[in-house]
Design a protein around this motif. Structure first.
Motif, mmCIF file in Angstrom:
data_model
loop_
_atom_site.group_PDB
_atom_site.id
_atom_site.type_symbol
_atom_site.label_atom_id
_atom_site.label_comp_id
_atom_site.label_asym_id
_atom_site.label_seq_id
_atom_site.Cartn_x
_atom_site.Cartn_y
_atom_site.Cartn_z
ATOM 1 N N THR A 162 33.869 39.931 42.103
ATOM 2 C CA THR A 162 33.282 40.974 41.272
ATOM 3 C C THR A 162 32.972 42.232 42.064
ATOM 4 O O THR A 162 33.054 43.345 41.533
ATOM 5 C CB THR A 162 31.999 40.443 40.625
ATOM 6 N N TRP A 168 43.711 35.391 32.553
ATOM 7 C CA TRP A 168 42.590 36.316 32.404
ATOM 8 C C TRP A 168 43.098 37.638 31.826
ATOM 9 O O TRP A 168 44.127 38.160 32.249
ATOM 10 C CB TRP A 168 41.930 36.561 33.755
ATOM 11 N N LEU A 214 45.920 29.142 31.780
ATOM 12 C CA LEU A 214 44.935 30.167 31.465
ATOM 13 C C LEU A 214 45.392 31.511 32.015
ATOM 14 O O LEU A 214 45.958 31.585 33.115
ATOM 15 C CB LEU A 214 43.584 29.810 32.084
ATOM 16 N N GLN A 244 40.467 29.884 40.364
ATOM 17 C CA GLN A 244 40.349 31.281 39.938
ATOM 18 C C GLN A 244 39.641 32.088 41.003
ATOM 19 O O GLN A 244 38.609 31.649 41.537
ATOM 20 C CB GLN A 244 39.567 31.388 38.635
ATOM 21 N N ALA A 269 28.254 37.209 38.978
ATOM 22 C CA ALA A 269 28.934 37.539 40.225
ATOM 23 C C ALA A 269 28.967 36.347 41.173
ATOM 24 O O ALA A 269 29.899 36.176 41.941
ATOM 25 C CB ALA A 269 28.266 38.736 40.894
ATOM 26 N N PHE A 327 43.767 33.503 37.589
ATOM 27 C CA PHE A 327 43.798 32.045 37.621
ATOM 28 C C PHE A 327 45.072 31.562 38.318
ATOM 29 O O PHE A 327 46.109 32.240 38.290
ATOM 30 C CB PHE A 327 43.814 31.464 36.206
ATOM 31 N N HIS A 344 31.446 44.527 32.628
ATOM 32 C CA HIS A 344 30.223 44.229 33.360
ATOM 33 C C HIS A 344 29.005 44.857 32.683
ATOM 34 O O HIS A 344 29.142 45.746 31.825
ATOM 35 C CB HIS A 344 30.335 44.756 34.793
ATOM 36 N N PRO A 378 46.358 43.658 35.167
ATOM 37 C CA PRO A 378 47.341 44.739 35.390
ATOM 38 C C PRO A 378 48.552 44.654 34.466
ATOM 39 O O PRO A 378 49.074 45.685 34.041
ATOM 40 C CB PRO A 378 47.728 44.541 36.860
ATOM 41 N N TYR A 411 37.451 35.467 41.856
ATOM 42 C CA TYR A 411 36.537 36.277 41.043
ATOM 43 C C TYR A 411 35.681 37.189 41.903
ATOM 44 O O TYR A 411 34.484 37.199 41.820
ATOM 45 C CB TYR A 411 35.670 35.392 40.139
ATOM 46 N N ARG A 451 37.349 45.873 33.597
ATOM 47 C CA ARG A 451 38.489 45.412 34.372
ATOM 48 C C ARG A 451 39.537 44.846 33.418
ATOM 49 O O ARG A 451 39.185 44.185 32.443
ATOM 50 C CB ARG A 451 38.070 44.312 35.359
ATOM 51 N N TYR A 452 40.782 45.078 33.746
ATOM 52 C CA TYR A 452 41.882 44.607 32.900
ATOM 53 C C TYR A 452 42.965 43.941 33.744
ATOM 54 O O TYR A 452 43.198 44.318 34.907
ATOM 55 C CB TYR A 452 42.516 45.779 32.140
ATOM 56 N N GLY A 474 30.947 32.975 38.777
ATOM 57 C CA GLY A 474 32.182 33.140 38.024
ATOM 58 C C GLY A 474 31.967 32.901 36.545
ATOM 59 O O GLY A 474 30.918 33.198 35.993
ATOM 60 N N PHE A 475 32.966 32.307 35.895
ATOM 61 C CA PHE A 475 32.937 32.117 34.446
ATOM 62 C C PHE A 475 32.256 30.797 34.123
ATOM 63 O O PHE A 475 32.890 29.755 34.034
ATOM 64 C CB PHE A 475 34.365 32.162 33.893
ATOM 65 N N GLY A 496 38.627 45.021 41.112
ATOM 66 C CA GLY A 496 39.147 43.671 41.298
ATOM 67 C C GLY A 496 39.438 42.956 40.001
ATOM 68 O O GLY A 496 38.901 43.299 38.949
ATOM 69 N N THR A 497 40.284 41.956 40.085
ATOM 70 C CA THR A 497 40.671 41.184 38.918
ATOM 71 C C THR A 497 40.206 39.744 39.070
ATOM 72 O O THR A 497 39.543 39.395 40.049
ATOM 73 C CB THR A 497 42.194 41.251 38.725
ATOM 74 N N TYR A 498 40.553 38.895 38.105
ATOM 75 C CA TYR A 498 39.994 37.542 38.041
ATOM 76 C C TYR A 498 41.091 36.515 37.791
ATOM 77 O O TYR A 498 40.994 35.697 36.906
ATOM 78 C CB TYR A 498 38.937 37.483 36.924
ATOM 79 N N MET A 528 30.010 35.614 32.580
ATOM 80 C CA MET A 528 30.310 35.654 34.000
ATOM 81 C C MET A 528 29.103 36.133 34.796
ATOM 82 O O MET A 528 28.385 37.038 34.361
ATOM 83 C CB MET A 528 31.469 36.604 34.281
#
Lengths: 110, 119
Positions: free
Chosen positions: A93, B49, B47, A89, B102, A102, B54, B63, A91, B60-61, B105-106, A98-100, B100
């Motif tokens: 930030t 996202w 998976l 993934q 920075a 996978f 934040h 797209p 990430y 953030r979405y 990550g997750f 930006g997106t995340y 999350m």
């Protein structure tokens, strides 16, 4: 929009083998890459972040490498507990908007 | 100790709006460089996202789903809410919320909640 491509999709290996899974980003993500392990019916587990930093408690047989657009997850000597699906993934930030994303996953099977 | 738990309907009808709540503990969403994200996983698939909010309310979405998603936070309740409009059977999936940072990550995940879209 950054795309992540993992290979292979499936990897057959045996206990004791050394295996490598690769992940390619469609544009540079510096080192903002994480690897996750997921077992059936469970939430993913963070293994590696910032491309090469091992999460606390993760065995040292796992290692990550790469930067920019090319990354790899290596398991030095497979153990029975390692047979699972692995995801990369990106990430970043700090990248505005930006997106995340996978990767599509690599199933590691016996 | 950081924990997260998803809650919401297990069954929704096509065209309905899905509302999921992530209730968390062990951290504050007003802390710098912290976020809460949503990820889903259709049965047997990868998976995906969906969205992330934040600490500073930056949202953030994905797209591909941006037009259907909305994410909000209630810092006082330690909750993050995801809404997804116009649900379709292809949206059947386990939905996870995550903590999350920075740097890492997750790093913490909820147990996930299976949402089935069917009439």
């Amino acid at each position: 929009d950054i795309q992540m491509t993992q290979s292979p999709s499936t990897l057959s290996a045996s206990v004791g083998d050394r295996v490598t899974i690769t992940c390619r980003a469609s544009q540079s993500i510096n080192s903002w890459l994480a690897w996750y392990q997921q077992k059936p019916g469970k939430a993913p587990k963070l293994l590696i972040y910032k491309a090469s930093t091992l999460e606390n408690g993760v065995p040292s047989r796992f290692s990550g490498s790469g930067s920019g657009t090319e990354f790899a997850l290596t398991i030095s000597s497979l153990q029975p507990d390692d047979f699972a699906t692995y995801y990369c993934q990106q990430y970043n930030t700090y990248s505005p908007g930006g997106t995340y994303t996978f990767g599509q996953g690599t199933k590691l099977e016996i | 100790q950081i924990t997260l738990k998803e809650s919401g309907p297990t069954l929704v009808k096509p065209t309905q709006t899905l509302t999921l709540t992530c209730t968390f503990s062990g951290f504050s969403l007003s802390t710098s460089v912290v976020g809460v994200g949503w990820i889903r996983q259709p049965p047997g698939k990868a998976l995906e996202w969906l969205a992330l909010i934040h600490w500073n309310d930056d949202k953030r979405y994905s797209p591909s789903l941006k037009s259907r998603l909305s994410i909000t936070k209630d810092t006082s309740k330690n909750q993050v809410v995801l809404t997804m409009t116009n649900m379709d059977p292809v949206d059947t999936a386990t939905y996870y919320c995550t903590h999350m940072t920075a740097l890492r990550g997750f790093d913490y995940w909820g147990q996930g909640t299976l949402v089935t879209v069917s009439s």
